[in-house]
Design a protein around this motif. Structure first.
Motif, PDB file in Angstrom:
ATOM      1  N   UNK A   1      22.101  14.549  -9.527  1.00  4.39           N
ATOM      2  CA  UNK A   1      21.631  15.025  -8.055  1.00  4.39           C
ATOM      3  C   UNK A   1      20.388  14.228  -7.844  1.00  4.39           C
ATOM      4  N   UNK A   2      20.064  13.187  -8.470  1.00  6.82           N
ATOM      5  CA  UNK A   2      18.803  12.410  -7.957  1.00  6.82           C
ATOM      6  C   UNK A   2      19.361  11.677  -6.651  1.00  6.82           C
ATOM      7  N   UNK A   3      18.517  11.933  -5.580  1.00  6.94           N
ATOM      8  CA  UNK A   3      18.782  11.381  -4.050  1.00  6.94           C
ATOM      9  C   UNK A   3      18.525   9.802  -4.035  1.00  6.94           C
ATOM     10  N   UNK A   4      19.031   9.087  -3.223  1.00 10.59           N
ATOM     11  CA  UNK A   4      18.558   7.892  -2.977  1.00 10.59           C
ATOM     12  C   UNK A   4      17.828   7.697  -2.011  1.00 10.59           C
ATOM     13  N   UNK A   5      16.723   6.804  -2.111  1.00 14.08           N
ATOM     14  CA  UNK A   5      15.911   6.153  -1.171  1.00 14.08           C
ATOM     15  C   UNK A   5      16.760   5.309  -0.058  1.00 14.08           C
ATOM     16  N   UNK A   6      16.368   5.211   1.118  1.00 12.40           N
ATOM     17  CA  UNK A   6      17.055   4.350   1.985  1.00 12.40           C
ATOM     18  C   UNK A   6      16.117   3.579   2.884  1.00 12.40           C
ATOM     19  N   UNK A   7      16.375   2.499   3.275  1.00 13.88           N
ATOM     20  CA  UNK A   7      15.611   1.398   4.192  1.00 13.88           C
ATOM     21  C   UNK A   7      16.693   0.866   4.878  1.00 13.88           C
ATOM     22  N   UNK A   8      16.642   0.493   6.184  1.00 15.34           N
ATOM     23  CA  UNK A   8      17.399  -0.215   6.888  1.00 15.34           C
ATOM     24  C   UNK A   8      16.869  -0.626   8.176  1.00 15.34           C
TER      25      UNK A   8
ATOM     26  N   UNK B   1       1.084  -1.341   0.051  1.00 13.97           N
ATOM     27  CA  UNK B   1       0.249   0.102  -0.026  1.00 13.97           C
ATOM     28  C   UNK B   1       0.800   1.287  -0.049  1.00 13.97           C
ATOM     29  N   UNK B   2       1.971   1.052   0.821  1.00 20.46           N
ATOM     30  CA  UNK B   2       2.923   2.617   0.757  1.00 20.46           C
ATOM     31  C   UNK B   2       3.338   2.739  -0.731  1.00 20.46           C
ATOM     32  N   UNK B   3       3.506   1.592  -1.298  1.00 20.53           N
ATOM     33  CA  UNK B   3       4.345   1.950  -2.612  1.00 20.53           C
ATOM     34  C   UNK B   3       3.120   2.678  -3.743  1.00 20.53           C
TER      35      UNK B   3
ATOM     36  N   UNK C   1      12.126  19.776  -6.650  1.00 20.20           N
ATOM     37  CA  UNK C   1      10.965  19.201  -7.311  1.00 20.20           C
ATOM     38  C   UNK C   1      10.490  17.886  -6.607  1.00 20.20           C
ATOM     39  N   UNK C   2      11.431  17.558  -5.534  1.00 21.83           N
ATOM     40  CA  UNK C   2      11.115  16.163  -5.024  1.00 21.83           C
ATOM     41  C   UNK C   2      10.753  16.416  -3.595  1.00 21.83           C
ATOM     42  N   UNK C   3      10.012  15.758  -2.783  1.00 24.80           N
ATOM     43  CA  UNK C   3       9.966  15.745  -1.356  1.00 24.80           C
ATOM     44  C   UNK C   3      10.115  14.354  -0.767  1.00 24.80           C
ATOM     45  N   UNK C   4      10.449  14.207   0.414  1.00 19.73           N
ATOM     46  CA  UNK C   4      10.997  13.130   1.143  1.00 19.73           C
ATOM     47  C   UNK C   4       9.844  12.598   1.960  1.00 19.73           C
ATOM     48  N   UNK C   5       9.344  11.493   1.906  1.00 17.47           N
ATOM     49  CA  UNK C   5       8.345  10.892   2.968  1.00 17.47           C
ATOM     50  C   UNK C   5       9.165   9.945   3.606  1.00 17.47           C
TER      51      UNK C   5
ATOM     52  N   UNK D   1      13.407   4.252   7.250  1.00 17.41           N
ATOM     53  CA  UNK D   1      14.079   4.911   5.898  1.00 17.41           C
ATOM     54  C   UNK D   1      13.204   5.990   5.379  1.00 17.41           C
ATOM     55  N   UNK D   2      13.538   6.239   4.174  1.00 16.31           N
ATOM     56  CA  UNK D   2      12.609   7.297   3.561  1.00 16.31           C
ATOM     57  C   UNK D   2      12.712   7.148   1.993  1.00 16.31           C
ATOM     58  N   UNK D   3      11.732   7.894   1.438  1.00 16.23           N
ATOM     59  CA  UNK D   3      11.600   7.638  -0.005  1.00 16.23           C
ATOM     60  C   UNK D   3      11.352   9.104  -0.554  1.00 16.23           C
ATOM     61  N   UNK D   4      11.936   9.398  -1.728  1.00 12.81           N
ATOM     62  CA  UNK D   4      11.796  10.498  -2.366  1.00 12.81           C
ATOM     63  C   UNK D   4      10.780  10.359  -3.558  1.00 12.81           C
ATOM     64  N   UNK D   5       9.834  11.204  -3.674  1.00 10.41           N
ATOM     65  CA  UNK D   5       8.934  11.361  -4.775  1.00 10.41           C
ATOM     66  C   UNK D   5       8.839  12.929  -5.451  1.00 10.41           C
ATOM     67  N   UNK D   6       8.430  12.626  -6.811  1.00 11.00           N
ATOM     68  CA  UNK D   6       8.339  14.264  -7.426  1.00 11.00           C
ATOM     69  C   UNK D   6       7.153  14.810  -6.965  1.00 11.00           C
TER      70      UNK D   6
END
Lengths: 433, 433
Positions: free
Chosen positions: B102-109, A339-341, B387-391, B118-123
């Protein structure tokens, strides 16, 4: 009664649109008063601070007592019970560990022309943290604002917290100590924002101001934006819960009320594909409200702004979540990852039935300063990046300039910026001689 | 005459402080007019756009002709000479290559408690680009604003450019085509910002608005900030050059004048450890000014705001550079890398004698939208991140909640947020049963 919506109803679209645009705050117009306060602090410095603090906080200060001394902080901090100190230290360690991973990397590379390009991140020299006084004085917010700044490498960290009638929550001072804040001042309101932005004889100016506050603080931050960086202008808090039928209604009721108890303008929304669960949660909320010490606040928020939306399926729930772009999003479903995706817009997502939003307010690790009022469509929560800035780097060689310089000259001529073109052409001439 | 300073002079500190705080702009107060325009566009949509465009741009539109059709864009673009098209395409390719990195990477651990973080970037869904009309209509700015948005993955890219008396620079339309802008509208001013922020029947609203503009555009961006994201409120352009004695004075003079020709409020400063070079550059500037087509503008800027500062050594130069926090910084010295390492605050650094700032305006690769007026102390140039935001993401397991939940309950109680504590405690109870 909270709003009840059903996506199968004929008037759903109109009612959902009304929910999205409903006004939750009547922000008082304090802009003129704030402009006067800021001008006064800029012009008269400490003298203005002392007068304004006497007027607004009923506290007589001198330039010598504006700062809370390290000894006073240590004394207040020592009086905090051990379990609370341990909880704050756990929170600080987890917030630090999370934010450590946010430190961005510098970059440098040489391209096919021989030009070396890249960028470099550096911290701001000084950051100022505003902490509200009284009931809204949250030690957790001290950690959430100060630790990212410290992780970013900010050299000087300042905190301003009002002391109405001389009172300051000792836990706030302990949090400042744990977070490693360098200077703490007992001033608040627009005057504190002005002092940090312009500086006074006692308080050197900072480069970035973050932290929540009332309408005066918000208006002051908006006005000094540009002279210093600011984090964001936060509105009232919100939670959105997407839930399938397999949930304990009482858990979800408490999660909804945890937002509602913040503020009568807070908003708690449940979206579920199981109408019976929606009913059960609604009943659980009603049962819980009278038991709460903040029953008045939580009850008003739930009554005026609470909502339960029944959807056909979780895909529809994800679509609505993207339109709401909530500050906090809980996914109390069997497959929260899937769902998060499907969610593009949310400040923070709490995945699964064992992740109540409140754990994220304190000890989860991610920041609890998050975009409100649908601004998660375009903005992010507080992070290490708010205390860093990026300098771009470019190094041309004669060959690189020979390869790309002529195009710069062409574009400069097209834009009628003659000296731009000449500054490149003069170097190209030397190359071609 | 430009300002001449010497760090060995007794009055240097006072004079340098005056240089730092000198007011270069008298921004007209258009805020009330802008508020009225924004309200009109919000309330009346396209009808307001048509009326305001007739009034301000002397152009009669209908809802059908507000948009510049793809056929019109193609026709205008086809008329651009081949060398200019090739130069724009080279610029676009280099800007794209730089911003791709410059595209940042998502992270999960997963941490030691079993919590997954973690976090996720979306436009953002949609971005709007403002392009000024007339003389300040720069095709290079179209690329610099649009390409980072496209690289970020923004789904819908909108551009507004005024067409005073119906005229639009064909090169601007070609740049829009090359950058892949989806919709172009021939409207400008505060009304264009309002249309992009609130939406009209013809123009769907966007989430972020970027791009330079006059006082009306700047005031409108400031007002819609919060409803949408904005890039920054740019002031007049600046260059700071740090130079040793081994430079061609004419090259540096042209670099100074390339800023000065932008705007009579622009500022060009040379800092050198060689007084003779300072004199030679000053003479070269005077020789060059009358040859320029924009002699009036460049001459006024240099006369009113230009400065030459002689320092004891380059370390002192770096210190002054950090206090100036310039938008553009050229390092025309033997070891530019070493000097760059001493600079903490600058929007963009151009290293070495072969890197004139103007190459960065067009084809270097880094963005030319940069922080002005000392705001490089706390902010960065335009980038993909705008133009991106981080969740942020958090998933607790029962074990993880068991490990850290009690601390959350303790802190919730300390902050008197009872439902926060209960929402965690209810789950802990089930664990402990």
């Amino acid at each position: 009664m909270p709003i009840r919506l059903d996506t199968t109803a004929a008037d759903f679209d109109a009612r959902f649109a009304a929910l999205l645009t409903m006004k939750r705050e009547d922000a008082p117009d304090v802009d003129e008063a704030v402009a006067a306060i800021l001008a006064d602090v800029r012009d008269r410095g400490d003298a203005a601070l002392v007068e304004l603090t006497a007027r607004f906080d009923r506290l007589e200060l001198t330039a010598d007592t504006v700062r809370i001394s390290p000894a006073e902080i240590a004394e207040a901090a020592a009086a905090v019970p051990a379990d609370r100190r341990a909880a704050l230290e756990l929170a600080a360690a987890r917030i630090r560990a999370y934010h450590d991973r946010q430190l961005p990397e510098d970059a440098e590379w040489t391209d096919e022309t021989g030009a070396t390009l890249g960028w470099r991140w550096t911290p701001v020299d000084a950051a100022g943290l505003y902490v509200p006084g009284g009931l809204a004085s949250y030690p957790s917010s001290v950690l959430m604002n100060a630790i990212p700044a410290r992780v970013a490498g900010v050299g000087r960290l300042v905190m301003c917290v009002p002391a109405p009638d001389g009172q300051i929550d000792p836990l706030v001072l302990l949090a400042a100590q744990i977070a490693g804040i360098d200077e703490v001042y007992r001033i608040g309101g627009a005057q504190a924002v002005g002092a940090m932005a312009y500086g006074t004889a006692t308080i050197a100016p900072v480069d970035v101001i973050t932290g929540p506050g009332n309408a005066y603080v918000a208006a002051a931050k908006r006005r000094v934006f540009g002279r210093v960086g600011i984090d964001m202008i936060a509105g009232p808090s919100e939670v959105l819960i997407l839930a399938d039928g397999d949930n304990d209604p009482d858990w979800l009721a408490l999660d909804l009320l945890a937002q509602a108890e913040h503020d009568a303008s807070a908003q708690s929304i449940l979206i579920t594909d199981d109408a019976a669960l929606g009913d059960a949660v609604a009943q659980a909320v009603e049962r819980r409200i009278p038991q709460l010490s903040r029953a008045d606040i939580a009850g008003a928020s739930w009554r005026d702004f609470g909502a339960i939306v029944v959807v056909r399926d979780l895909d529809e729930a994800a679509d609505l979540a993207n339109r709401i772009a909530a500050e906090h999003l809980e996914l109390a479903v069997a497959d929260p990852q899937a769902l998060a995706a499907k969610v593009r817009h949310a400040g923070a997502i709490f995945l699964g039935r064992w992740t109540p939003e409140a754990v994220g307010d304190y000890v989860g690790g991610p920041n609890h300063v998050l975009p409100t009022a649908r601004s998660a469509r375009f903005s992010s929560g507080l992070s290490v990046l708010d205390f860093l800035k990026r300098t771009t780097l470019a190094t041309m060689t004669p060959d690189a300039l020979g390869a790309i310089g002529p195009a710069a000259v062409t574009l400069a001529e097209a834009e009628r910026l003659e000296a731009h073109g000449l500054s490149v052409a003069a170097r190209l001439e030397k190359l071609n001689r």
